[in-house]
Design an enzyme around this catalytic site. Structure first.
Site, PDB file in Angstrom:
ATOM      1  N   ARG A 193      56.961  12.708  34.974  1.00  0.00           N
ATOM      2  CA  ARG A 193      56.817  13.651  33.856  1.00  0.00           C
ATOM      3  C   ARG A 193      57.956  13.499  32.841  1.00  0.00           C
ATOM      4  NH1 ARG A 193      56.495  19.283  36.590  1.00  0.00           N
ATOM      5  NH2 ARG A 193      58.026  18.283  37.942  1.00  0.00           N
ATOM      6  N   LYS A 195      38.989  23.464  25.734  1.00  0.00           N
ATOM      7  CA  LYS A 195      38.840  22.443  26.769  1.00  0.00           C
ATOM      8  C   LYS A 195      38.167  21.190  26.178  1.00  0.00           C
ATOM      9  CE  LYS A 195      40.553  24.666  30.305  1.00  0.00           C
ATOM     10  NZ  LYS A 195      39.764  25.131  31.444  1.00  0.00           N
ATOM     11  N   TRP A 222      39.404  22.601  39.562  1.00  0.00           N
ATOM     12  CA  TRP A 222      40.777  22.162  39.343  1.00  0.00           C
ATOM     13  C   TRP A 222      41.348  21.418  40.543  1.00  0.00           C
ATOM     14  CZ3 TRP A 222      43.305  26.841  36.358  1.00  0.00           C
ATOM     15  CH2 TRP A 222      42.771  26.879  35.062  1.00  0.00           C
ATOM     16  N   CYS A 261      39.869  31.129  30.923  1.00  0.00           N
ATOM     17  CA  CYS A 261      40.823  30.512  30.003  1.00  0.00           C
ATOM     18  C   CYS A 261      40.134  29.969  28.759  1.00  0.00           C
ATOM     19  CB  CYS A 261      41.571  29.392  30.711  1.00  0.00           C
ATOM     20  SG  CYS A 261      42.908  29.961  31.764  1.00  0.00           S
ATOM     21  N   HIS A 311      50.535  30.693  25.146  1.00  0.00           N
ATOM     22  CA  HIS A 311      50.870  29.277  25.148  1.00  0.00           C
ATOM     23  C   HIS A 311      51.818  28.912  24.011  1.00  0.00           C
ATOM     24  CE1 HIS A 311      47.201  29.396  27.605  1.00  0.00           C
ATOM     25  NE2 HIS A 311      47.747  28.372  28.229  1.00  0.00           N
ATOM     26  N   CYS A 365      46.537  35.119  28.816  1.00  0.00           N
ATOM     27  CA  CYS A 365      46.629  34.315  30.033  1.00  0.00           C
ATOM     28  C   CYS A 365      47.895  34.717  30.777  1.00  0.00           C
ATOM     29  CB  CYS A 365      46.653  32.815  29.681  1.00  0.00           C
ATOM     30  SG  CYS A 365      46.035  31.743  31.005  1.00  0.00           S
TER      31      CYS A 365
END
Length: 752
Positions: free
Chosen positions: A15, A113, A557, A640, A691, A723
């Site tokens: 990452r 999405k 997921w 979401c 977010h 969220c």
């Protein structure tokens, strides 16, 4: 050229891009250092591809999102971001994350999405004054650099049709009005790429796998009839994925593309289309036969048989079904995985090997590689639990039905909880600060005892319960300090799952997750959330929500097994979560939230398939989870960022008592749909965007509440963020939530 991929992961094995980008946002490194790290990642990807494939892929790297990259390249940047006076990269991040500094405050662009995946793209915004033209340089710099260091390069960019179809239009003009400007812009891209020694340009057009209207096909033809007239010294491949192109296949093979990329895995009719209508000998078929979304080894014999059945000769490139963005980097990092499982896994690096192997088998008749692969598939042992099969076989219609009816339950619950108008809550998680992550790491590595680990978490729970009470929230949460990822945490407490150490997959921007692997039959090993929830409830007289992840989301997921149906796998998970729901209820938790954040995610892209292939079993699976609770137990769910407008009746049919969902980045059109469909479930449209790091003001949230109440009665509305707060910092979260409560109190005073 016989092997290629559609795209590659970009966050780095460890990452690296995530960490560098977040350091840049915190001003801990400068832009030059961020660009240096990005260049290293790109070069590493190209070298990996060059070692195994015939074509190296450029243009698939992104600092946040490829759709936003394409929009920025083409000057599709709303004026409010330009007015911030930022440099190119910071303006780009402001669009993706919002901006708040020196008295300037701008929300982020909407996020949705990406088709049927857990990846999120940034929705471009086009107004009547948008001047579409080529302005960006980074794409061309990447292509030039790749061409300088590698002999055969394929560049990729979001295609014009998909870009216009995914964009949001905020003026009177619509997609077709911008077609001439888009044609000119892509012709300019062709002109600039002519200055490189590029082999192929890949134009990504996944929007072609949707149901297409005559207007859609007219727009597509208008765009490409113009664009393909531009002189170009490279070949052009139109690349589709996530489904088949049954509505436009014959048009594609007649247009002057040099290559056509088709998905032979999710594209149910792809092979039949090619066999029925043929494939031109003067074009190259980019055959997507290696799964870009799941992590299981390719069964070479089946793939070779498929390729041999197609009416193509040597004009074939073996490729992935979609970008490898959706899988982790390499299995080699997973030193703790069971060997029996590990031998069946293929992450991104291994999929490069698979493409190389398939090339050797299909084009060069390498029987040794084929035999080695066949032996692997003769011994696949998924752990089985006969008790799970017996339990499923005994299910009846009554197991999916909750009584009494929702309208009656609503009255019972209002009397039970006596909550004020516009009850307030959060979605579940509070910020996972450094000390929380350190505590989990110490316990995971056996450096502290279970008692020490639990005490730390209980202290955190006590603190956040006290903070919520002081702030004035009506329904509290325990903060989820004991949890890592919401799906991984539940999988760790269920039989049938396996877990990785470094199998990170990008979800959006700098956010990455480690999806669990469903390897065997699923059942609950022990209570999962009861201890934390009951401890939190013991600290307050206000109701504390039990927080669970729903069966469809756990499945969507995770990396699912492929030897049983999705319906059967989800039903197994549903029964395990049902056990947890009833356990929470038995221990006095009267409000239980069962998150189905990913319900919309795997909805088939073609409307004709929605119910029979998905909703007819996904909705009942959720109902199975909560069907046995008492009328006084209130069931919440949460969804979401996604497009829910088209499945409102199905969502209502989940028979939850309350649903919360993202509304802060949207235009609240979903509320109009709720009203039009006589939506019965109480709703909590998220009133601010978690977010983004920006803190919404009381006035901003108050205005959102007013917009909601202009469409829905206050008796049906809950107020909450959109969220969970896990990825945010405490200071910004607390400030935002205090403004939320102040806005609600202001509105309650008006309502009397």
């Amino acid at each position: 050229m016989s092997t290629s991929i559609i795209g590659f992961p970009r966050i780095g094995e460890d990452r690296e891009l995530k960490h560098a980008t977040e350091k840049y946002w915190k001003h801990e490194i400068d832009q030059a250092e961020l660009l240096r790290i990005a260049d290293e990642l790109k070069a590493k990807n190209w070298n990996k591809e060059d070692a195994k494939l015939d074509l190296v892929s450029a243009g698939d790297f992104s600092f946040f999102d490829n759709v936003l990259d394409a929009a920025s390249l083409l000057n599709i940047t709303p004026a409010r971001y330009r007015d911030l006076g930022l440099n190119e990269l910071d303006e780009y991040f402001a669009e993706a994350r919002g901006y708040q500094k020196d008295g300037k405050s701008v929300k982020a662009l909407p996020m949705k999405k990406w088709f049927n995946t857990n990846y999120h793209y940034i929705v471009p915004e086009i107004d009547d004054k948008t001047n579409i033209k080529v302005v960006g340089k980074r794409f061309f710099e990447d292509v030039k650099k790749a061409c300088e260091h590698h002999e055969h390069v394929k560049a990729s960019i979001v295609g014009p049709y998909t870009l216009l179809k995914l964009a949001r239009y905020v003026g009177k003009k619509q997609a077709a009005d911008f077609a001439p400007a888009v044609i000119a812009a892509y012709q300019d891209i062709f002109k600039r790429l002519n200055e490189t020694h590029l082999d192929w340009l890949q134009l990504d057009e996944p929007a072609l796998v949707f149901d297409l209207t005559d207007a859609d096909k007219k727009l597509f033809h208008q765009l490409y009839d113009g664009i393909l007239q531009a002189p170009h010294n490279f070949k052009v491949n139109i690349q589709t994925y996530f489904g088949d192109v049954r509505d436009i296949y014959q048009d594609l093979i007649d247009l002057p593309f040099d290559g056509i990329g088709l998905d032979f895995l999710e594209g149910k009719q792809t092979a039949d289309l090619v066999r029925k209508f043929g494939f031109p000998k003067d074009k190259t078929l980019f055959a997507g036969v290696v799964n870009g979304k799941n992590i299981w080894r390719n069964e070479y014999q089946k793939t070779v048989d498929l390729l041999k059945s197609l009416p193509v000769d040597d004009n074939l490139v073996i490729t992935t079904s979609c970008s490898l963005l959706h899988v982790p980097y390499t299995v080699e990092n997973e030193t703790d995985l069971d060997k029996d499982l590990k031998q069946h896994l293929a992450f991104a690096y291994q999929k490069l090997d698979e493409l190389h192997d398939l090339d050797q088998i299909f084009f060069h008749d390498n029987q040794a590689l084929l035999a080695e692969n066949q032996a692997l598939f003769e011994n696949v042992n998924h752990p089985a639990n006969p008790a799970v099969a017996d339990r499923i076989s005994g299910l009846t219609a009554a197991d999916y039905t909750r009584l009494p009816e929702r309208s009656e339950r609503e009255n019972i619950q209002k009397a039970e909880f006596k909550l004020p108008d516009l009850p307030t809550t959060t979605i579940g998680s509070f910020p996972q600060t450094k000390d929380v992550r350190k505590n989990r790491s110490l316990y995971k590595h056996h450096k502290i005892s279970k008692a020490e680990y639990d005490k730390f978490n209980n202290d955190k729970i006590k603190r956040i319960i006290e903070w919520q009470e002081k702030a004035g929230f009506d329904v509290l949460v325990h903060g989820e300090y004991e949890r890592n990822d919401m799906v991984e945490y539940f999988g760790e407490n269920l039989d049938g799952f396996a877990f990785t150490k470094k199998a990170w997959v990008q979800s959006y921007g700098s956010r990455a997750v480690k999806p669990p692997i469903i390897w065997g039959d699923v059942s609950r090993k022990n209570s999962i959330t009861v201890a934390a929830s009951t401890y939190a409830q013991s600290l307050t007289d206000k109701p504390v929500k039990g927080m669970l992840t729903g069966p469809v989301t756990i499945f969507n997921w995770s990396f699912p097994r492929e030897d049983i149906s999705a319906k059967d796998s989800v039903t197994q998970i549903a029964l395990a979560i049902q056990d947890e729901v009833l356990d929470l209820e038995k221990h006095g938790i009267k409000i239980i939230q069962i998150d189905e954040a990913a319900l919309r995610e795997k909805l088939p892209l073609r409307q004709s398939d929605w119910f029979k292939e998905y909703l007819d079993w996904a909705i009942p699976a959720f109902k199975l989870v909560h069907s046995k609770v008492e009328p006084t137990t209130q069931i919440h769910t949460h969804m979401c960022y996604s497009e829910f407008n088209d499945i409102i009746p199905a969502i209502d049919n989940m028979d939850a008592d309350v649903i919360s969902f993202e509304a802060s980045r949207s235009d609240l059109s979903i509320i109009d749909k709720l009203k039009a469909n006589n939506f019965e479930t109480e709703v909590g449209p998220g009133v601010y965007d978690i977010h983004s790091p920006r803190v919404p003001s009381q006035a901003e949230i108050y205005n959102v509440i007013n917009n909601i109440l202009a469409k829905l009665p206050e008796s049906k509305v809950w107020i909450n963020p959109d969220c969970g707060l896990k990825t945010r910092g405490e200071a910004e979260s607390f400030a935002s939530l205090e403004n939320l409560i102040a806005a609600v109190n202001q509105k309650r005073a008006e309502l009397g």
